[in-house]
Design an enzyme around this catalytic site. Structure first.
Site, PDB file in Angstrom:
ATOM      1  N   LYS A   1       1.132  -1.152   0.234  1.00 14.52           N
ATOM      2  CA  LYS A   1       0.064  -0.260   0.163  1.00 14.52           C
ATOM      3  C   LYS A   1       0.909   1.064  -0.467  1.00 14.52           C
ATOM      4  O   LYS A   1       2.096   1.379   0.890  1.00 14.52           O
ATOM      5  CB  LYS A   1      -0.838  -0.080   1.606  1.00 14.52           C
ATOM      6  CG  LYS A   1      -1.978   1.390   1.163  1.00 14.52           C
ATOM      7  CD  LYS A   1      -3.179   0.835   2.435  1.00 14.52           C
ATOM      8  CE  LYS A   1      -2.585   1.500   3.712  1.00 14.52           C
ATOM      9  NZ  LYS A   1      -1.919   3.192   3.966  1.00 14.52           N
TER      10      LYS A   1
ATOM     11  N   ASP B   1      -3.250   4.623  -1.885  1.00 13.38           N
ATOM     12  CA  ASP B   1      -4.914   4.657  -0.286  1.00 13.38           C
ATOM     13  C   ASP B   1      -4.251   6.178  -0.409  1.00 13.38           C
ATOM     14  O   ASP B   1      -3.454   6.514   1.098  1.00 13.38           O
ATOM     15  CB  ASP B   1      -4.005   4.075   0.660  1.00 13.38           C
ATOM     16  CG  ASP B   1      -4.676   4.269   2.038  1.00 13.38           C
ATOM     17  OD1 ASP B   1      -6.112   4.794   1.953  1.00 13.38           O
ATOM     18  OD2 ASP B   1      -4.425   4.121   3.523  1.00 13.38           O
TER      19      ASP B   1
ATOM     20  N   LYS C   1      -7.316   8.259  -0.425  1.00 15.13           N
ATOM     21  CA  LYS C   1      -8.139   7.993   0.749  1.00 15.13           C
ATOM     22  C   LYS C   1      -8.766   9.864  -0.342  1.00 15.13           C
ATOM     23  O   LYS C   1      -9.455  10.636   0.760  1.00 15.13           O
ATOM     24  CB  LYS C   1      -8.151   8.659   1.949  1.00 15.13           C
ATOM     25  CG  LYS C   1      -8.046   7.380   2.310  1.00 15.13           C
ATOM     26  CD  LYS C   1      -7.894   7.817   4.610  1.00 15.13           C
ATOM     27  CE  LYS C   1      -7.811   6.344   4.935  1.00 15.13           C
ATOM     28  NZ  LYS C   1      -5.466   5.877   4.900  1.00 15.13           N
TER      29      LYS C   1
ATOM     30  N   ASP D   1     -13.228  15.403  -2.559  1.00 20.36           N
ATOM     31  CA  ASP D   1     -13.876  16.235  -2.773  1.00 20.36           C
ATOM     32  C   ASP D   1     -14.921  16.562  -4.040  1.00 20.36           C
ATOM     33  O   ASP D   1     -15.364  15.345  -3.390  1.00 20.36           O
ATOM     34  CB  ASP D   1     -12.309  16.433  -3.707  1.00 20.36           C
ATOM     35  CG  ASP D   1     -11.556  18.069  -3.918  1.00 20.36           C
ATOM     36  OD1 ASP D   1     -12.599  18.438  -3.890  1.00 20.36           O
ATOM     37  OD2 ASP D   1     -10.733  18.119  -3.802  1.00 20.36           O
TER      38      ASP D   1
ATOM     39  N   THR E   1     -10.536   3.896  11.189  1.00 19.88           N
ATOM     40  CA  THR E   1     -10.401   2.878  12.455  1.00 19.88           C
ATOM     41  C   THR E   1      -9.111   3.503  13.618  1.00 19.88           C
ATOM     42  O   THR E   1      -8.910   3.451  14.398  1.00 19.88           O
ATOM     43  CB  THR E   1      -9.382   1.994  12.006  1.00 19.88           C
ATOM     44  OG1 THR E   1      -7.991   2.299  11.152  1.00 19.88           O
ATOM     45  CG2 THR E   1      -9.992   0.784  11.716  1.00 19.88           C
TER      46      THR E   1
ATOM     47  N   GLN F   1      -4.365   3.517  16.057  1.00 14.86           N
ATOM     48  CA  GLN F   1      -5.751   3.284  15.659  1.00 14.86           C
ATOM     49  C   GLN F   1      -6.429   2.487  17.299  1.00 14.86           C
ATOM     50  O   GLN F   1      -5.731   3.047  17.920  1.00 14.86           O
ATOM     51  CB  GLN F   1      -5.289   1.928  15.732  1.00 14.86           C
ATOM     52  CG  GLN F   1      -4.066   1.681  14.090  1.00 14.86           C
ATOM     53  CD  GLN F   1      -5.245   2.350  12.657  1.00 14.86           C
ATOM     54  OE1 GLN F   1      -5.970   2.421  12.461  1.00 14.86           O
ATOM     55  NE2 GLN F   1      -4.214   1.929  11.593  1.00 14.86           N
TER      56      GLN F   1
ATOM     57  N   ARG G   1       2.638  -0.775  10.748  1.00 15.43           N
ATOM     58  CA  ARG G   1       3.682  -0.397  11.560  1.00 15.43           C
ATOM     59  C   ARG G   1       4.337  -1.781  12.517  1.00 15.43           C
ATOM     60  O   ARG G   1       5.480  -1.336  12.899  1.00 15.43           O
ATOM     61  CB  ARG G   1       3.336   0.475  12.922  1.00 15.43           C
ATOM     62  CG  ARG G   1       3.334   2.347  12.367  1.00 15.43           C
ATOM     63  CD  ARG G   1       2.663   3.511  13.316  1.00 15.43           C
ATOM     64  NE  ARG G   1       1.387   2.675  12.582  1.00 15.43           N
ATOM     65  CZ  ARG G   1       0.893   3.850  13.333  1.00 15.43           C
ATOM     66  NH1 ARG G   1       0.897   4.580  14.434  1.00 15.43           N
ATOM     67  NH2 ARG G   1      -0.733   3.071  13.028  1.00 15.43           N
TER      68      ARG G   1
END
Ligand code: C5P
Length: 244
Positions: free
Chosen positions: A35, A62, A64, A67, A119, A188, A209
Site C-alpha cells: 500500500k 491509498d 482516500k 473532494d 479505524t 489506532q 507499523r
C-alpha cells in the site's frame, strides 16, 4: 508458502522511496501486496508506484480521495493510468462523488473501494465530529458504496461481521488496524489480530507499523503471513480468489 490472492497488504508508510523500496525488495509478490499512502506518495509520487510494479508487486494506492465529484473522478482516472491494483475514496464524499469515481475507472481498471469510518476514530472522536453512533454508520456507508458500484469498503474488523451479507458478488472488506497479539495500538482505536480479522470475514488486511517498525521487518511479516495462512477462510474458493 505462496498464495494466489495474498490477504496481507503491507502499508509502506515511509518518508522516502529508498526506505520503502528497501523493504519492498524483500517482499514476495506471491505472498503480499503493498500500500502506498499519503506520506510515501507525497515524498516519491508515481515514480515509486512504477518502481514497486517493476518489482512485481500489486499496489493499493491509498490516497482516500474526498473532494467534489469532478475532482475525485479525475484523480481516480489518473490513478487508473498508473495501473494500480486498488484505489480508494471516502464514502463520506457522498453518492454523487462515489458514482463519479466509479464512472471514471475503466473496465479492468483498479478495484475501487470506499473508506467508511477511520479505524483511528474512537468514541470521543466520533462524538466530536457529531457522528455519535459512527460504528452503526459503517453499514450505511457500505451500502452507499455498494449501490454506487464500488468493489468494497475499508472498515475495521470490528464491523466486518455485520457486513457479511454485502460480500455476495465479490464486494470486499479491507481492514486496517491490524495488530499482533500484545502489540501497541499506536494511534489506532479499533484493532484486531490477523486471525480475528480473518475470522470476522475480512478479505484483505492492511498491516503497517507492526511490520515496518519491527527490528526485523521480514521476520515480522513472516509471522503475519503464517498467522494469515493458518486462519485463511476456507470457504472462499480459488476461482473466486483468481477473479478478484
Ligand atoms: O501502521 P498501521 O498498521 O496502523 O497502518 C495502517 C495503515 O492503514 C495506514 O497506512 C493508514 O493510513 C491506513 N488506513 C487506516 N484506516 C483506514 C484506512 C487506511 O489505518 N480507515
Amino acid at each position: 508458502m505462496s498464495c494466489k490472492d495474498p490477504a496481507i497488504i503491507v502499508a509502506l508508510d515511509f518518508p522516502n522511496a529508498e526506505s520503502a523500496l528497501d523493504l519492498a525488495r524483500r517482499l514476495d509478490p506471491a505472498q503480499c501486496r503493498v500500500k502506498v499512502g499519503l506520506e510515501l506518495f507525497c515524498a516519491a509520487g508515481p515514480d515509486v508506484v512504477r518502481a514497486l510494479h517493476d518489482l512485481g508487486l500489486s499496489v493499493f494506492l491509498d490516497l482516500k480521495f474526498h473532494d467534489i465529484p469532478n475532482t475525485v473522478a479525475s484523480a481516480c482516472a489518473r490513478a487508473a493510468d498508473m495501473g494500480v491494483w486498488m484505489v480508494n475514496v471516502h464514502a463520506l464524499g457522498g453518492p454523487r462523488m462515489l458514482a463519479a469515481a466509479r464512472a471514471a475507472i475503466p473496465p479492468g481498471g483498479p478495484r475501487l473501494i470506499g473508506v467508511t469510518i477511520l479505524t483511528s476514530h474512537g468514541p470521543d472522536d466520533l462524538a466530536a465530529l457529531g457522528l455519535g453512533d459512527g460504528y452503526a454508520r459503517v453499514r450505511g456507508l457500505s451500502l452507499l458504496c455498494r449501490e454506487a458500484g464500488l468493489d468494497g469498503v475499508v472498515c475495521s474488523a470490528h464491523e466486518a461481521p455485520g457486513l457479511q451479507d454485502l460480500r455476495a458478488g465479490g464486494f470486499m472488506l479491507v481492514t486496517p488496524g491490524i495488530r499482533p497479539e500484545g502489540a501497541p495500538p499506536d494511534d489506532q482505536r479499533r484493532t484486531r489480530t490477523i486471525s480475528e480479522a480473518l475470522a470476522a470475514g475480512a478479505d484483505y488486511l492492511v498491516v503497517g507499523r507492526p511490520v515496518t517498525r519491527a527490528p526485523d521487518p521480514a521476520q515480522a511479516l513472516a509471522v503475519c503471513l503464517a498467522e494469515a495462512q493458518a486462519a485463511r477462510r476456507p470457504e472462499i474458493s480459488d476461482t473466486e480468489r483468481e477473479y478478484r
